[in-house]
Design a protein around this motif. Structure first.
Motif, PDB file in Angstrom:
ATOM      1  N   VAL A  58       0.844  -1.199   0.000  1.00 30.18           N
ATOM      2  CA  VAL A  58       0.000   0.000   0.000  1.00 30.18           C
ATOM      3  C   VAL A  58       0.884   1.257   0.000  1.00 30.18           C
ATOM      4  O   VAL A  58       0.642   2.212  -0.746  1.00 30.18           O
ATOM      5  CB  VAL A  58      -0.963  -0.011   1.220  1.00 30.18           C
ATOM      6  N   ARG A  61       2.206   1.799  -3.397  1.00 32.42           N
ATOM      7  CA  ARG A  61       1.168   2.335  -4.273  1.00 32.42           C
ATOM      8  C   ARG A  61       1.014   3.840  -4.060  1.00 32.42           C
ATOM      9  O   ARG A  61       0.906   4.605  -4.996  1.00 32.42           O
ATOM     10  CB  ARG A  61      -0.130   1.620  -3.912  1.00 32.42           C
ATOM     11  N   TRP A  66      -0.977   4.861  -9.125  1.00 31.64           N
ATOM     12  CA  TRP A  66      -1.561   3.682  -9.778  1.00 31.64           C
ATOM     13  C   TRP A  66      -0.973   3.508 -11.172  1.00 31.64           C
ATOM     14  O   TRP A  66      -0.647   4.505 -11.823  1.00 31.64           O
ATOM     15  CB  TRP A  66      -3.073   3.850  -9.919  1.00 31.64           C
ATOM     16  N   LYS A  82     -10.730   0.518 -10.833  1.00 30.02           N
ATOM     17  CA  LYS A  82     -10.112   1.249  -9.713  1.00 30.02           C
ATOM     18  C   LYS A  82     -10.782   0.877  -8.387  1.00 30.02           C
ATOM     19  O   LYS A  82     -10.119   0.621  -7.386  1.00 30.02           O
ATOM     20  CB  LYS A  82     -10.205   2.759  -9.995  1.00 30.02           C
ATOM     21  N   HIS A  85      -9.627  -2.489  -7.348  1.00 35.80           N
ATOM     22  CA  HIS A  85      -8.256  -2.445  -6.819  1.00 35.80           C
ATOM     23  C   HIS A  85      -8.232  -1.897  -5.385  1.00 35.80           C
ATOM     24  O   HIS A  85      -7.513  -2.407  -4.531  1.00 35.80           O
ATOM     25  CB  HIS A  85      -7.345  -1.605  -7.724  1.00 35.80           C
ATOM     26  N   TYR A  86      -9.046  -0.837  -5.118  1.00 38.38           N
ATOM     27  CA  TYR A  86      -9.129  -0.307  -3.749  1.00 38.38           C
ATOM     28  C   TYR A  86      -9.640  -1.379  -2.797  1.00 38.38           C
ATOM     29  O   TYR A  86      -9.109  -1.568  -1.703  1.00 38.38           O
ATOM     30  CB  TYR A  86     -10.068   0.911  -3.683  1.00 38.38           C
ATOM     31  N   LEU A  90      -7.596  -2.840   0.365  1.00 35.94           N
ATOM     32  CA  LEU A  90      -8.181  -2.707   1.699  1.00 35.94           C
ATOM     33  C   LEU A  90      -8.373  -4.082   2.337  1.00 35.94           C
ATOM     34  O   LEU A  90      -8.090  -4.289   3.520  1.00 35.94           O
ATOM     35  CB  LEU A  90      -9.537  -1.985   1.565  1.00 35.94           C
TER      36      LEU A  90
END
Ligand code: HEM
Ligand code: HEM
Length: 183
Positions: A58, A61, A66, A82, A85-86, A90
């Motif tokens: 994280v 990133r 991204w 997106k 991916h979040y 998480l």
């Protein structure tokens, strides 16, 4: 416009975490369904081990930003990718956290390959049983571990379908560049 390459660190972190998460999800469900107690310490140890790697990913990133999509895809597709991916990022943080909170608060505790990290609280009068440290927090974290696990499975399914769609239908470099095999 040249397609942005992915760094070696992005690719390594992606596949280490992807393989570990998929195996831990499968083992977690199997052991909880079948009471396979022998698997619990392994599940916990690999889950704890992957946590710092997920945090590093994280942070990487945040530092690197991204990856740019390889093509000019419709906005809804980019937003869906997106959001997925979040959710995946998480999930890789919340699963180990909820697992550790749940195991420590339930009184079972946890070890990292035999090294005690959170002590167990054995019951003084009922052999083989434990005394919860904080029962409501343990229940909440248990529920979270289960629900987030299922959300993660849905997100991974969507993610893999997306990757295959790029590879088979769009015939673009999305999957190849994450495999480190871009033309
Ligand atoms: C066989 C399974 C998988 C395949 C084929 C796959 C494939 C891919 C591909 C092709 C990308 C690049 C997308 C782009 O260029 O925009 C990507 C990115 C990503 N994947 Fe996967 N993936 C898999 C499993 C997973 C799992 C299990 C997780 C996490 C639980 C995950 C998390 C991510 C994240 C967060 C990204 C965004 C880029 C990054 O942060 O590295 N993937 N994946
Ligand atoms: C890091 C990734 C992890 C993933 C993907 C994961 C996934 C899962 C899943 C899907 C289940 C089944 C849930 C259910 O049906 O009850 C489960 C169960 C469990 N997990 Fe994890 N887990 C992870 C980490 C951890 C950690 C770090 C711990 C503790 C230190 C832990 C402790 C447990 C325990 C004790 C159960 C059994 C729950 C029961 O018997 O109902 N997990 N895990």
């Amino acid at each position: 416009m040249a397609i942005q390459r992915l760094s070696k660190l992005t690719i390594s972190l992606h596949w280490i975490i992807a393989a570990t998460m998929i195996v831990l999800l499968a083992v977690g469900i199997y052991m909880a369904e079948t009471d396979a107690w022998a698997l619990y310490p392994w599940h916990k140890s690999f889950g704890i081990l992957i946590f710092p790697v997920a945090v590093a990913r994280v942070l990487w990133r945040i530092k690197e930003g991204w990856p740019e999509p390889v093509g000019d895809y419709p906005r809804y597709e980019q937003i869906l990718a997106k959001l997925t991916h979040y959710a995946l990022l998480l999930g890789t943080l919340l699963m180990p956290i909820s697992g550790m909170v749940f195991s420590s608060m339930s009184g079972h505790g946890f070890e990292l390959f035999g090294i005690p990290l959170a002590a167990a609280h054995p019951s003084p009068d009922k052999p083989g049983e434990v005394v919860p440290v904080n029962e409501s927090l343990a229940d909440f974290a248990h529920e979270a571990h289960e629900v987030i696990g299922w959300i993660l499975i849905l997100a991974i399914a969507l993610h893999v379908i997306g990757a295959l769609k790029h590879h088979v239908i769009d015939k673009d470099q999305t999957l190849q560049r994450m495999r480190g095999k871009m033309d």
